[in-house]
Design a protein around this motif. Structure first.
Motif, mmCIF file in Angstrom:
data_model
loop_
_atom_site.group_PDB
_atom_site.id
_atom_site.type_symbol
_atom_site.label_atom_id
_atom_site.label_comp_id
_atom_site.label_asym_id
_atom_site.label_seq_id
_atom_site.Cartn_x
_atom_site.Cartn_y
_atom_site.Cartn_z
ATOM 1 N N LEU A 255 0.835 -1.207 0.000
ATOM 2 C CA LEU A 255 0.000 0.000 0.000
ATOM 3 C C LEU A 255 0.865 1.251 0.000
ATOM 4 O O LEU A 255 0.606 2.201 -0.768
ATOM 5 N N SER A 256 1.887 1.268 0.841
ATOM 6 C CA SER A 256 2.783 2.430 0.884
ATOM 7 C C SER A 256 3.490 2.632 -0.446
ATOM 8 O O SER A 256 3.633 3.772 -0.921
ATOM 9 N N ARG A 258 2.428 1.831 -3.413
ATOM 10 C CA ARG A 258 1.486 2.379 -4.401
ATOM 11 C C ARG A 258 1.220 3.853 -4.165
ATOM 12 O O ARG A 258 1.102 4.642 -5.110
ATOM 13 N N GLN A 259 1.117 4.237 -2.890
ATOM 14 C CA GLN A 259 0.812 5.637 -2.581
ATOM 15 C C GLN A 259 2.001 6.548 -2.857
ATOM 16 O O GLN A 259 1.852 7.632 -3.432
ATOM 17 N N VAL A 260 3.201 6.108 -2.461
ATOM 18 C CA VAL A 260 4.389 6.934 -2.653
ATOM 19 C C VAL A 260 4.706 7.094 -4.136
ATOM 20 O O VAL A 260 5.083 8.185 -4.600
ATOM 21 N N GLY A 262 2.590 6.821 -6.586
ATOM 22 C CA GLY A 262 1.490 7.451 -7.309
ATOM 23 C C GLY A 262 0.841 6.576 -8.361
ATOM 24 O O GLY A 262 -0.050 7.041 -9.089
ATOM 25 N N GLU A 264 -1.250 4.271 -8.074
ATOM 26 C CA GLU A 264 -2.663 3.989 -7.824
ATOM 27 C C GLU A 264 -3.552 4.999 -8.536
ATOM 28 O O GLU A 264 -4.683 4.691 -8.914
ATOM 29 N N GLN A 265 -3.044 6.248 -8.700
ATOM 30 C CA GLN A 265 -3.822 7.280 -9.379
ATOM 31 C C GLN A 265 -3.628 7.264 -10.894
ATOM 32 O O GLN A 265 -4.416 7.871 -11.620
ATOM 33 N N ARG A 276 -1.192 -5.467 -8.139
ATOM 34 C CA ARG A 276 -1.374 -5.842 -6.741
ATOM 35 C C ARG A 276 -1.249 -7.348 -6.555
ATOM 36 O O ARG A 276 -0.582 -7.818 -5.626
ATOM 37 N N THR A 334 -8.668 -2.808 0.885
ATOM 38 C CA THR A 334 -9.230 -2.026 -0.212
ATOM 39 C C THR A 334 -10.565 -1.430 0.197
ATOM 40 O O THR A 334 -10.850 -0.259 -0.078
ATOM 41 N N THR A 337 -9.978 0.375 4.102
ATOM 42 C CA THR A 337 -8.870 1.339 4.140
ATOM 43 C C THR A 337 -7.975 1.045 5.340
ATOM 44 O O THR A 337 -8.326 0.255 6.228
ATOM 45 N N HIS A 422 -14.098 6.511 -6.189
ATOM 46 C CA HIS A 422 -13.068 7.534 -6.249
ATOM 47 C C HIS A 422 -13.237 8.428 -7.476
ATOM 48 O O HIS A 422 -13.117 9.659 -7.410
#
Length: 444
Positions: A255-256, A258-260, A262, A264-265, A276, A334, A337, A422
């Motif tokens: 998860l980290s 994907r977020q760091v 970017g 995921e967006q 994933r 997912t 959260t 989203h």
């Protein structure tokens, strides 16, 4: 001067703005922040208390009234005489607090006591008491000859399987069986001593073979599959919790990442799902290998049942086990959260652990769900690999793979649902910004 006054009064919110790192928690301008803080903190703490009583009660309930049910035990009389009759009647009539004894006809076991032991290894019962053939006649012959080599333990053999459940064996099966047989042996010794008072060679018997008078019958415990690898406790029970925690670490790391990064967006829903699944499966494959090697480093013998292939089977078991518990977390994070997935983690751990400490058969029937949970099946398979217990690896792996399949279905569905929500939120935000921009343009 006038311009300065006008600016100050036209923007009163500037007077209440908090300069970074300058406020005290009790300041007036922190009132809104304090309200939000306490709302989140107290609310989450209250939810934790509710979760504690709702979830921990599952584990407490598993140990509250143990045993809630008895375990099945056999008594097989190959003697068909005084000793056999005394043992059978004594066990059948004993209080069924932990074991319910059932007499099995000797004719069911053409191979004798060995066949009984084989059935215990195959887990057809939890324990079996065998009265050996000619036990009474051997005792009478020993009395007649004052045989100093007579050993009363040769009359009865108890077959048990400690590795099937070491806690069940140590806390339930062995104490109950030994307690019943000791009482039976003492009663038989008292009755037999009365019979010996009239024999002609009583003095010789007491001099040469006093054990015949004191202990005419006793028993030997044949532990067919002893739990003789102490490190196995870490693998079959506590280590299962570690396996789940390691899986949760991978979920958080992914998860980290994907977020760091970017991604995921930026990725499409389909591409994100593939990333994933692929990265998680690859991570579990490698982590499970090193987890398995940890046991190997402490000299756990994996060759008893399957030879050199035992370690590979153990590795694959840990790999599929991590997938079973880890993909469920990957799927639920997912939907819930990172804020709420710890509550699911708590439920996931407790429901799995509660059915692994003692035999499920002695727990209240509600705990029979345990036959289908990952921990129970991983533990059962490990016992087969390490201690040569009944081989149900096909069933164990099958149930674990069903859990994997369920997560492989729910993860894409949850990801699709959350992406759709989203996208909807982004569209609403875009429309709101557009309206503000249009309004500002029209005013100009």
């Amino acid at each position: 001067m006038d311009d300065h006054s006008t600016t100050s009064t036209s923007h009163p919110e500037h007077q209440n703005a908090v300069v970074p790192f300058s406020a005290s928690f009790t300041d007036k301008n922190m009132a809104t922040a304090r309200k939000i803080y306490f709302k989140v903190f107290v609310g989450a703490s209250f939810m934790l208390v509710i979760a504690m009583y709702a979830v921990f009660s599952i584990y407490w309930g598993a140990l509250w009234r143990t045993p809630a049910h008895t375990l099945p035990g056999w008594v097989v009389n190959f003697d068909q005489s005084d000793i056999g009759t005394a043992v059978v009647q004594g066990l059948i009539q004993s209080p069924a607090s932990r074991i319910t004894w059932t007499e099995r006809p000797a004719s069911d076991f053409f191979g004798g006591a060995e066949d009984v032991g084989r059935d215990i290894s195959e887990e057809k019962a939890w324990v079996a008491v065998v009265v050996h053939a000619n036990a009474t006649s051997r005792l009478n012959a020993a009395v007649a000859s004052a045989d100093s080599s007579y050993n009363g333990t040769s009359a009865i053999t108890v077959f048990a399987n400690e590795a099937r459940s070491e806690n069940g064996f140590r806390s339930l099966i062995r104490p109950a069986t030994e307690g019943a047989l000791i009482a039976i042996s003492q009663r038989f010794a008292q009755q037999f001593a009365k019979q010996l008072s009239s024999v002609s060679n009583l003095q010789t018997l007491l001099s040469n073979a006093p054990q015949i008078v004191i202990s005419p019958i006793s028993y030997t415990i044949d532990n067919l599959h002893p739990f003789d690898i102490p490190v196995a406790t870490a693998i079959t029970f506590v280590g299962l919790i570690y396996l789940l925690i390691l899986s949760f670490f991978i979920v958080n790391i992914a998860l980290s990442a994907r977020q760091v990064s970017g991604i995921e967006q930026h990725l499409t829903t389909g591409s994100l799902i593939k990333v994933r699944l692929a990265t998680t499966i690859a991570a579990y494959f490698v982590i499970s290998l090193f987890y398995s090697l940890l046991s190997k480093a402490f000299q756990v013998d994996f060759s008893r049942k399957f030879g050199a292939g035992g370690f590979v089977i153990f590795w694959m078991l840990n790999f599929i086990g991590m997938l079973a518990v880890g993909l469920a977390l990957e799927s639920m994070i997912t939907l819930l959260t990172i804020r709420f997935v710890p509550f699911f983690l708590l439920v996931w751990i407790i429901t799995n652990v509660s059915v692994c400490f003692l035999p499920i058969e002695v727990l209240p029937r509600i705990y029979h769900y345990g036959y289908a949970v990952p921990f129970y099946n991983v533990s059962r398979a490990i016992r087969t690999i390490l201690f040569s217990t009944k081989n149900n690896l096909g069933l164990n792996f099958g149930i674990l793979l069903v859990w994997v399949a369920v997560s492989m279905i729910t993860l894409p569905l949850f990801q699709w649902f959350m992406r759709r929500r989203h996208v909807s939120e982004l569209n609403h935000a875009y429309e709101a910004d557009k309206e503000v921009a249009d309004s500002a343009t029209s005013k100009q």
